[in-house]
Enzyme design. Structure first.
Site, mmCIF file in Angstrom:
data_model
loop_
_atom_site.group_PDB
_atom_site.id
_atom_site.type_symbol
_atom_site.label_atom_id
_atom_site.label_comp_id
_atom_site.label_asym_id
_atom_site.label_seq_id
_atom_site.Cartn_x
_atom_site.Cartn_y
_atom_site.Cartn_z
ATOM 1 N N SER A 1 36.339 -24.946 -19.456
ATOM 2 C CA SER A 1 35.344 -25.112 -20.512
ATOM 3 C C SER A 1 33.907 -24.935 -20.034
ATOM 4 C CB SER A 1 35.496 -26.465 -21.202
ATOM 5 O OG SER A 1 35.072 -27.506 -20.367
ATOM 6 N N LYS B 1 30.438 -31.424 -19.224
ATOM 7 C CA LYS B 1 29.783 -30.663 -20.292
ATOM 8 C C LYS B 1 28.290 -30.552 -20.010
ATOM 9 C CE LYS B 1 33.637 -30.477 -22.470
ATOM 10 N NZ LYS B 1 34.408 -29.268 -22.388
#
Length: 168
Positions: free
Chosen positions: A35, A75
């Protein structure tokens, strides 16, 4: 104190210091999944700075580790408390103004923060996205991330050695 205890004392102190550092200051953390590609690769080993937000608030584009119930996620902070966030034509707008993202990332589908049920990022919360926007479990699905879910900031790859160094 007997001689045996005296001889073990330096080792006991070293163990206590290492445990203290790992629990409260920094610890290695492994990237799971893709991700954050192309910035981070699966199985990269990084250093998590647990003290990064003791005295400072997260900044836009910090790479953070988010504590989730069954796992942690790595993230990038996109939206700060009180901001209106929108992506239009793969461009980030903060409070209606274009903001350049100075890192590589995938195509971001059009998105407005209202989809998450708020006009702005709530106080004490953040909007986080993965750099691999087409394949990232992030705020677009999870909602806003509360400040107490942030374990810290990570900016340094330890392993593999061919990727050793600072990332931004």
């Amino acid at each position: 104190m007997n001689d045996k205890v005296k001889s073990l004392l330096p080792y006991i102190i070293i163990i206590i210091v290492v445990v203290f550092i790992k629990l409260f200051i920094m610890t290695p953390i492994r990237v799971n999944g893709e991700s954050m590609s192309p910035t981070l690769e699966e199985k990269d080993i990084m250093i998590l700075n647990k003290t990064a937000y003791y005295f400072n608030k997260p900044k836009r584009f910090d790479i953070v580790v988010v504590n989730m119930p069954d796992e942690y996620l790595i993230k990038r902070v996109i939206g700060l408390p009180g901001e209106e966030i929108e992506y239009k034509d793969n461009t980030l707008y903060v409070n209606g103004k274009k903001v350049d993202e100075n890192f590589k990332h995938g195509k971001t589908e059009d998105f407005h923060i209202e989809k998450l049920g708020s006009d702005t990022v709530p106080q004490g919360s953040y909007l986080v996205l993965g750099d691999n926007r087409e394949s990232s479990l992030d705020s677009r699905e999870l909602g806003f991330i509360k400040e107490d879910q942030l374990l810290g900031k990570t900016t340094f790859i330890l392993l593999p050695f061919n990727r050793f160094g600072h990332v931004s």
